[in-house]
Scaffold this motif. Structure first.
Motif, PDB file in Angstrom:
ATOM      1  N   GLY A  22      12.391 -42.216 -13.786  1.00 25.31           N
ATOM      2  CA  GLY A  22      13.389 -41.591 -12.925  1.00 25.31           C
ATOM      3  C   GLY A  22      12.745 -40.776 -11.813  1.00 25.31           C
ATOM      4  O   GLY A  22      11.525 -40.815 -11.614  1.00 25.31           O
TER       5      GLY A  22
ATOM      6  N   GLU B 151      18.223 -41.579 -18.987  1.00 23.30           N
ATOM      7  CA  GLU B 151      18.741 -41.992 -17.676  1.00 23.30           C
ATOM      8  C   GLU B 151      19.831 -41.048 -17.160  1.00 23.30           C
ATOM      9  O   GLU B 151      20.949 -41.453 -16.842  1.00 23.30           O
ATOM     10  CB  GLU B 151      19.253 -43.430 -17.738  1.00 23.30           C
TER      11      GLU B 151
ATOM     12  N   ASP C 195      21.679 -38.854 -14.505  1.00 24.02           N
ATOM     13  CA  ASP C 195      21.938 -38.658 -13.076  1.00 24.02           C
ATOM     14  C   ASP C 195      22.718 -37.353 -12.928  1.00 24.02           C
ATOM     15  O   ASP C 195      23.832 -37.239 -13.444  1.00 24.02           O
ATOM     16  CB  ASP C 195      22.765 -39.814 -12.501  1.00 24.02           C
TER      17      ASP C 195
ATOM     18  N   ARG D   4      22.185 -37.405 -23.013  1.00 24.07           N
ATOM     19  CA  ARG D   4      23.014 -37.986 -21.956  1.00 24.07           C
ATOM     20  C   ARG D   4      24.083 -37.000 -21.508  1.00 24.07           C
ATOM     21  O   ARG D   4      24.496 -36.123 -22.270  1.00 24.07           O
ATOM     22  CB  ARG D   4      23.694 -39.263 -22.459  1.00 24.07           C
TER      23      ARG D   4
ATOM     24  N   PRO E 209      23.788 -41.447  -2.697  1.00 23.96           N
ATOM     25  CA  PRO E 209      23.792 -41.310  -4.140  1.00 23.96           C
ATOM     26  C   PRO E 209      22.416 -41.522  -4.738  1.00 23.96           C
ATOM     27  O   PRO E 209      21.687 -42.446  -4.385  1.00 23.96           O
ATOM     28  CB  PRO E 209      24.764 -42.421  -4.583  1.00 23.96           C
ATOM     29  N   GLY E 210      22.071 -40.619  -5.676  1.00 22.67           N
ATOM     30  CA  GLY E 210      20.815 -40.741  -6.384  1.00 22.67           C
ATOM     31  C   GLY E 210      19.607 -40.252  -5.609  1.00 22.67           C
ATOM     32  O   GLY E 210      18.479 -40.443  -6.023  1.00 22.67           O
ATOM     33  N   THR E 211      19.807 -39.593  -4.467  1.00 19.30           N
ATOM     34  CA  THR E 211      18.683 -39.096  -3.688  1.00 19.30           C
ATOM     35  C   THR E 211      18.836 -37.616  -3.444  1.00 19.30           C
ATOM     36  O   THR E 211      19.873 -37.025  -3.665  1.00 19.30           O
ATOM     37  CB  THR E 211      18.590 -39.818  -2.331  1.00 19.30           C
TER      38      THR E 211
ATOM     39  N   THR F 254      18.276 -32.342  -7.751  1.00 14.22           N
ATOM     40  CA  THR F 254      18.901 -33.634  -8.001  1.00 14.22           C
ATOM     41  C   THR F 254      17.999 -34.468  -8.901  1.00 14.22           C
ATOM     42  O   THR F 254      16.775 -34.434  -8.755  1.00 14.22           O
ATOM     43  CB  THR F 254      19.119 -34.407  -6.678  1.00 14.22           C
ATOM     44  N   ALA F 255      18.602 -35.224  -9.820  1.00 15.08           N
ATOM     45  CA  ALA F 255      17.845 -36.150 -10.665  1.00 15.08           C
ATOM     46  C   ALA F 255      18.553 -37.494 -10.683  1.00 15.08           C
ATOM     47  O   ALA F 255      19.785 -37.560 -10.689  1.00 15.08           O
ATOM     48  CB  ALA F 255      17.714 -35.619 -12.089  1.00 15.08           C
ATOM     49  N   ALA F 256      17.773 -38.568 -10.692  1.00 16.74           N
ATOM     50  CA  ALA F 256      18.312 -39.922 -10.761  1.00 16.74           C
ATOM     51  C   ALA F 256      17.556 -40.700 -11.828  1.00 16.74           C
ATOM     52  O   ALA F 256      16.326 -40.804 -11.771  1.00 16.74           O
ATOM     53  CB  ALA F 256      18.184 -40.626  -9.410  1.00 16.74           C
ATOM     54  N   GLY F 257      18.278 -41.192 -12.818  1.00 15.68           N
ATOM     55  CA  GLY F 257      17.673 -41.975 -13.884  1.00 15.68           C
ATOM     56  C   GLY F 257      16.652 -41.206 -14.694  1.00 15.68           C
ATOM     57  O   GLY F 257      15.710 -41.792 -15.244  1.00 15.68           O
TER      58      GLY F 257
END
Length: 262
Positions: A81, A44, A46, A237, A14-16, A24-27
């Motif tokens: 992020g 932020e 995800d 968001r 998750p998040g990678t 993919t984006a995280a934060g």
């Protein structure tokens, strides 16, 4: 050299970054300005877009949808992020490395077509390969122009083509490098309804038949319904996620978001 993800990232934690996800984006956070005048365009976020699928990003005006696309595509810097193209992390790449990455692994389709008026359709399509010093795969080019219905327009310049034909040439240009992902920013905004429907059908076929990953920003619920997935944004968001959308479901989701803003 591009900065690659670590092995555990490649596994898709998750998040990678993940080989199953084209982007993919995280934060992901984007702030314009500072102090009292600062505007938080993305807060932020995800999100991941599956490889080989046609996805749309929608939301009310000012929701951050164009900013999200620009940050995912490496066209704009992020405040905080991380962003991955496949397993390659964009965060921290130099301007030169980002330029090479966009040239070799990302395709773009814009509302304004952005074709060079002095070049023929074929020359416009082949331009990314020429700039990269790479040879065009003739079989792939033939398949593209035939699928897109512009095989008989290759010797024409943009002024000699309709808007719909110009946009199909622009799509061929975006696909000729076999990019990891194609970003389309309001691709039907300058087209009439018939030409717009043809372009959207081509994008849908690009995902289903050519396994191309396409991420489209649009304000049009009908256009969004051509996608396999619609991501909703509000106030920077994530605000909803619709699989196999219909115009009615998209309109209802937009109405709920607008109602929540009142």
């Amino acid at each position: 050299m591009f900065i690659s993800a670590t092995p555990d990232q490649a596994a898709g934690e998750p998040g990678t970054g993940s080989r199953q996800h084209a982007i993919t984006a995280a934060g992901l956070t984007k702030v314009y300005g500072a102090g009292d005048t600062a505007v938080r365009a993305l807060d932020e976020v995800d999100i991941a877009f599956e490889a080989g699928k046609f996805s749309a990003i929608m939301g009310p005006s000012g929701s951050g949808k164009s900013t999200l696309m620009h940050c995912l595509a490496g066209l704009d810097t992020i405040t905080a992020g991380r962003v991955w193209l496949g397993t390659t992390e964009l965060t921290g790449l130099s301007d030169h490395e980002l330029t090479l990455l966009r040239r070799d692994r990302v395709g773009f389709v814009f509302q304004s077509f952005n074709l060079l008026p002095a070049l023929t359709a074929q020359q416009n399509i082949e331009l990314p390969m020429d700039l990269a010093g790479r040879k065009v795969e003739r079989a792939w080019l033939d398949e593209l122009v035939t699928t897109l219905g512009v095989a008989d327009r290759l010797a024409h310049r943009p002024a000699e083509m309709s808007g719909g034909q110009q946009q199909r040439v622009a799509i061929a240009r975006a696909l000729v490098t076999k990019p990891d992902v194609v970003f389309a920013d309001e691709p039907t905004g300058n087209l009439d309804s018939r030409a717009g429907a043809q372009v959207l059908d081509i994008l849908r076929r690009g995902a289903r038949e050519l396994e191309q990953t396409i991420v489209m920003v649009t304000h049009d619920p009908v256009a969004a319904s051509y996608a396999q997935r619609v991501v909703m944004l509000a106030d920077g968001r994530l605000a909803g996620d619709i699989d196999e959308p219909t115009p009615e479901r998209v309109v209802a989701a937009l109405d709920r978001l607008r109602g929540a803003e009142l």
